[in-house]
Scaffold this motif. Structure first.
Motif, PDB file in Angstrom:
ATOM      1  N   LEU A   1       0.983  -1.143   0.057  1.00 36.95           N
ATOM      2  CA  LEU A   1       0.020   0.120  -0.042  1.00 36.95           C
ATOM      3  C   LEU A   1       0.806   1.216  -0.078  1.00 36.95           C
ATOM      4  N   PHE A   2       1.852   1.233   1.006  1.00 38.26           N
ATOM      5  CA  PHE A   2       2.753   2.300   0.763  1.00 38.26           C
ATOM      6  C   PHE A   2       3.547   2.685  -0.583  1.00 38.26           C
ATOM      7  N   LEU A   3       3.879   1.560  -1.062  1.00 40.35           N
ATOM      8  CA  LEU A   3       4.596   1.728  -2.279  1.00 40.35           C
ATOM      9  C   LEU A   3       3.567   2.242  -3.317  1.00 40.35           C
ATOM     10  N   ALA A   4       2.377   1.586  -3.326  1.00 39.17           N
ATOM     11  CA  ALA A   4       1.314   2.181  -4.420  1.00 39.17           C
ATOM     12  C   ALA A   4       1.044   3.756  -4.199  1.00 39.17           C
ATOM     13  N   VAL A   5       0.911   4.091  -2.869  1.00 39.78           N
ATOM     14  CA  VAL A   5       0.511   5.255  -2.450  1.00 39.78           C
ATOM     15  C   VAL A   5       1.588   6.168  -2.882  1.00 39.78           C
ATOM     16  N   ARG A   6       2.957   5.942  -2.823  1.00 39.57           N
ATOM     17  CA  ARG A   6       3.999   6.750  -3.109  1.00 39.57           C
ATOM     18  C   ARG A   6       4.044   6.778  -4.719  1.00 39.57           C
ATOM     19  N   CYS A   7       3.862   5.880  -5.311  1.00 38.88           N
ATOM     20  CA  CYS A   7       3.900   5.704  -6.758  1.00 38.88           C
ATOM     21  C   CYS A   7       2.614   6.747  -7.363  1.00 38.88           C
ATOM     22  N   VAL A   8       1.624   6.492  -6.845  1.00 39.77           N
ATOM     23  CA  VAL A   8       0.564   7.466  -7.529  1.00 39.77           C
ATOM     24  C   VAL A   8       0.879   8.913  -7.025  1.00 39.77           C
ATOM     25  N   GLN A   9       1.289   9.094  -5.898  1.00 40.30           N
ATOM     26  CA  GLN A   9       1.324  10.458  -5.602  1.00 40.30           C
ATOM     27  C   GLN A   9       2.662  11.110  -6.427  1.00 40.30           C
ATOM     28  N   THR A  10       3.459  10.332  -6.617  1.00 42.75           N
ATOM     29  CA  THR A  10       4.578  10.785  -7.584  1.00 42.75           C
ATOM     30  C   THR A  10       3.914  11.051  -9.038  1.00 42.75           C
ATOM     31  N   LEU A  11       3.215  10.158  -9.637  1.00 45.33           N
ATOM     32  CA  LEU A  11       2.635   9.991 -10.750  1.00 45.33           C
ATOM     33  C   LEU A  11       1.607  11.556 -10.812  1.00 45.33           C
ATOM     34  N   LEU A  12       0.925  11.591  -9.932  1.00 47.66           N
ATOM     35  CA  LEU A  12      -0.188  12.829  -9.940  1.00 47.66           C
ATOM     36  C   LEU A  12       0.829  14.149  -9.699  1.00 47.66           C
ATOM     37  N   GLN A  13       1.925  14.293  -9.176  1.00 53.17           N
ATOM     38  CA  GLN A  13       2.920  15.604  -9.073  1.00 53.17           C
ATOM     39  C   GLN A  13       3.485  15.692 -10.309  1.00 53.17           C
ATOM     40  N   SER A  14       3.977  14.519 -10.838  1.00 59.19           N
ATOM     41  CA  SER A  14       4.360  14.589 -12.444  1.00 59.19           C
ATOM     42  C   SER A  14       3.355  15.136 -13.334  1.00 59.19           C
ATOM     43  N   ARG A  15       2.199  14.779 -13.232  1.00 62.99           N
ATOM     44  CA  ARG A  15       1.079  15.251 -14.187  1.00 62.99           C
ATOM     45  C   ARG A  15       0.948  16.653 -14.207  1.00 62.99           C
ATOM     46  N   GLN A  16       0.609  16.853 -12.411  1.00 65.99           N
ATOM     47  CA  GLN A  16       0.466  18.326 -12.234  1.00 65.99           C
ATOM     48  C   GLN A  16       1.504  19.457 -13.066  1.00 65.99           C
ATOM     49  N   LEU A  17       2.718  18.843 -12.651  1.00 64.11           N
ATOM     50  CA  LEU A  17       3.803  19.799 -13.323  1.00 64.11           C
ATOM     51  C   LEU A  17       3.905  20.030 -14.788  1.00 64.11           C
ATOM     52  N   LYS A  18       3.487  18.681 -15.396  1.00 61.27           N
ATOM     53  CA  LYS A  18       3.405  18.698 -16.755  1.00 61.27           C
ATOM     54  C   LYS A  18       2.289  19.636 -17.241  1.00 61.27           C
ATOM     55  N   THR A  19       1.190  19.618 -16.585  1.00 61.55           N
ATOM     56  CA  THR A  19      -0.083  20.532 -17.082  1.00 61.55           C
ATOM     57  C   THR A  19       0.367  21.980 -16.938  1.00 61.55           C
ATOM     58  N   GLN A  20       0.941  22.156 -15.844  1.00 65.07           N
ATOM     59  CA  GLN A  20       1.389  23.566 -15.675  1.00 65.07           C
ATOM     60  C   GLN A  20       2.381  24.286 -16.476  1.00 65.07           C
ATOM     61  N   PHE A  21       3.338  23.192 -16.765  1.00 70.70           N
ATOM     62  CA  PHE A  21       4.482  23.880 -17.752  1.00 70.70           C
ATOM     63  C   PHE A  21       3.919  24.093 -19.143  1.00 70.70           C
ATOM     64  N   ARG A  22       3.032  22.921 -19.434  1.00 69.97           N
ATOM     65  CA  ARG A  22       2.742  22.847 -20.899  1.00 69.97           C
ATOM     66  C   ARG A  22       1.846  24.114 -21.331  1.00 69.97           C
ATOM     67  N   ALA A  23       0.924  24.468 -20.283  1.00 67.15           N
ATOM     68  CA  ALA A  23       0.156  25.809 -20.238  1.00 67.15           C
ATOM     69  C   ALA A  23       1.108  27.054 -20.661  1.00 67.15           C
ATOM     70  N   PHE A  24       2.258  27.059 -20.225  1.00 64.01           N
ATOM     71  CA  PHE A  24       3.172  28.219 -20.422  1.00 64.01           C
ATOM     72  C   PHE A  24       4.116  28.137 -21.300  1.00 64.01           C
ATOM     73  N   ALA A  25       4.259  26.691 -22.148  1.00 64.76           N
ATOM     74  CA  ALA A  25       5.258  26.638 -22.891  1.00 64.76           C
ATOM     75  C   ALA A  25       4.960  26.854 -24.387  1.00 64.76           C
ATOM     76  N   ARG A  26       5.969  27.141 -25.058  1.00 70.87           N
ATOM     77  CA  ARG A  26       5.669  27.273 -26.605  1.00 70.87           C
ATOM     78  C   ARG A  26       6.539  25.982 -27.054  1.00 70.87           C
ATOM     79  N   HIS A  27       6.090  25.134 -28.022  1.00 74.02           N
ATOM     80  CA  HIS A  27       6.765  24.259 -28.522  1.00 74.02           C
ATOM     81  C   HIS A  27       7.565  24.503 -29.757  1.00 74.02           C
ATOM     82  N   CYS A  28       8.916  24.403 -29.745  1.00 71.77           N
ATOM     83  CA  CYS A  28       9.883  24.569 -30.550  1.00 71.77           C
ATOM     84  C   CYS A  28      10.609  23.271 -30.956  1.00 71.77           C
ATOM     85  N   GLY A  29      10.195  22.615 -31.722  1.00 74.23           N
ATOM     86  CA  GLY A  29      10.741  21.053 -32.281  1.00 74.23           C
ATOM     87  C   GLY A  29      10.983  20.325 -31.248  1.00 74.23           C
ATOM     88  N   ALA A  30      12.107  20.014 -30.881  1.00 75.98           N
ATOM     89  CA  ALA A  30      12.612  19.130 -29.592  1.00 75.98           C
ATOM     90  C   ALA A  30      12.402  19.416 -28.477  1.00 75.98           C
TER      91      ALA A  30
END
Lengths: 322, 140
Positions: free
Chosen positions: A107-136
């Protein structure tokens, strides 16, 4: 059923803990060897070494619970009757305790995994909203000099305009090659797996190995960029970016010298002495894999007897023979 | 009483997808009421009015937007610029890198938080110059 699951879970957890401690204690003996290798091999071997306790404990316990394998892998011995058997806890209380501990760890491993996944998704959403795609890469309209790779499975590179403006074209290409290496190797995912595999250990025991793994990972990406631009050019870019980021106005972060790390220094020195790092040959990789396989099979017999001895000790006369 | 931030919120200034959409709308056209914001939202993420009102309330509490009453409705405007919010986020990422809390999520080209003194940087520069000379000497 509860006895089998409880015994399996208890053996995996105890073995995982013991092997993790043992591997952490033995690490200084192999550290020199890992850092003498090309970082691509060094980082892969260190990851395998650090995940070893978890993989070994799960695999060997699984083998332990296959009675047919006992005849092949375990020294011949008899209890009440001479038959193939697996070490089982007969006491329901003890088995339930083993199962509960295993469940909690899972359970501890699953919670940690899901928590990190959510944090990663959150950061992605935030930065995607501010970023301009320039090729690579994705360009962030911010003066802070920063570049990073974000994500596990399909990581994305984010580069700030501040860094882009301060670097020459060659510097930028080196930085992007380094980050592309992170992308291709899925280094964030590797580090997550390493962190989860060592979750059973205290942070103080795990932190040296984790920081060495991070260092070797960075070195592996530096060396990848150096294949195209040369080791000296990559070292120069590293120094330049570090100087940029060390400017007080650049990051507005109060850096405490107690946390001073020498990673850039070690990376630059490694690049300047790149000729000293050796690559593993295919036969050496095969020998290492065979040694791992052999240690796995050799572990089964002592594990079988050890488990029976511990179970007998915990619940006298409770070892169940199947 | 302040509501405790969810432990999955990695950045203090974390905004959800809808919140970011609302901020975008307010950066493009300030002083809109909830209904007008709903109208300018893209079709695929258009929420209903009550969801929009609670989103705006959350943004107001986070200090991202301010409002003034005009007639019966509140009109909202962003009080944090786009550049300012991004700069805050970058600062937070650097802080989290320093704490080691992003090690499994994000890899940065150099450890922005690791300190290195000027003397060490100069020493490294000298080492690089020496190596360069050595390589050039070998080429000649």
């Amino acid at each position: 059923m509860i006895n089998t699951l409880g015994s399996f879970s208890a053996i995996v957890i105890v073995l995982w803990l013991l092997l993790s401690v043992l591997f952490a204690i033995l690490y200084p003996l192999i550290k020199g060897f890992l850092f003498a290798l090309h970082p691509r091999f060094g980082s892969a071997l260190l990851l395998a070494y650090w995940m070893g306790p978890f993989i070994l404990s799960v695999l060997s316990t699984s083998f332990l619970f296959v009675p047919e394998l006992e005849r092949v892998l375990v020294d011949a011995h008899c209890h009440e009757a001479c038959a193939n058997h697996v070490p089982l806890i007969d006491s329901v209380g003890l088995a339930s305790f083993g199962l509960a501990v295993g469940g909690l760890v899972l359970l501890f491993l699953a919670v940690r995994c899901v928590q990190t996944l959510l944090q990663s998704r959150q950061l992605k959403t935030q930065f995607r909203a501010f970023a301009r795609h320039c090729g690579a890469y994705h360009l962030l309209a911010a003066p802070t000099p920063l570049v990073f790779t974000l994500g596990w499975w399909r990581p994305k590179i984010y580069l700030s305009e501040g860094l882009s403006a301060a670097c020459s074209d060659e510097d930028l290409s080196i930085i992007l090659l380094h980050e592309q290496a992170h992308q291709e190797r899925r280094d964030n995912l590797r580090l997550l797996l390493a962190r989860l595999s060592s979750a059973i250990l205290s942070n103080s025991l795990a932190k040296h190995i984790m920081s060495d793994l991070q260092l070797l990972t960075e070195q592996a990406c530096d060396f990848r960029a150096a294949e195209r631009f040369g080791h000296v050019a990559v070292a120069q870019t590293l120094l330049k970016v570090k100087r940029l980021m060390s400017l007080p106005s650049a990051t507005s972060v109060e850096v405490c010298t107690a946390f001073a790390e020498r990673d850039v220094e070690m990376r630059i020195k490694a690049l300047l002495k790149a000729q000293c790092r050796v690559a593993l040959r295919p036969w050496q990789v095969a020998a290492l894999a065979s040694a791992m396989l052999m240690s796995l099979t050799l572990l089964i017999s002592p594990l079988h007897h050890g488990s029976e001895w511990v179970i007998t000790l915990l619940s006298s006369d409770n070892v169940h023979i199947h | 009483m302040t509501k405790r931030r969810s432990s999955s919120n990695v950045l203090p200034n974390t905004l959800g997808e809808l919140e970011l959409g609302v901020m975008e709308a307010l950066w493009d056209a300030p002083h809109l009421d909830a209904k007008a914001i709903c109208d300018v939202m893209p079709q695929f993420r258009k929420p209903n009015l009550s969801t929009m009102q609670s989103t705006l309330e959350r943004l107001y509490r986070k200090g991202m937007v301010d409002r003034e009453k005009r007639g019966h409705a509140y009109h909202y405007f962003a009080c944090v610029s786009r550049a300012n919010l991004l700069a805050r986020m970058m600062g937070e990422v650097i802080h989290l890198l320093h704490d080691g809390r992003l090690e499994t999520i994000l890899s940065s080209f150099v450890n922005v938080a690791a300190d290195i003194d000027q003397a060490s940087l100069a020493e490294l520069e000298a080492l690089i110059a020496m190596k360069k000379q050595e390589l050039e000497g070998r080429d000649d």
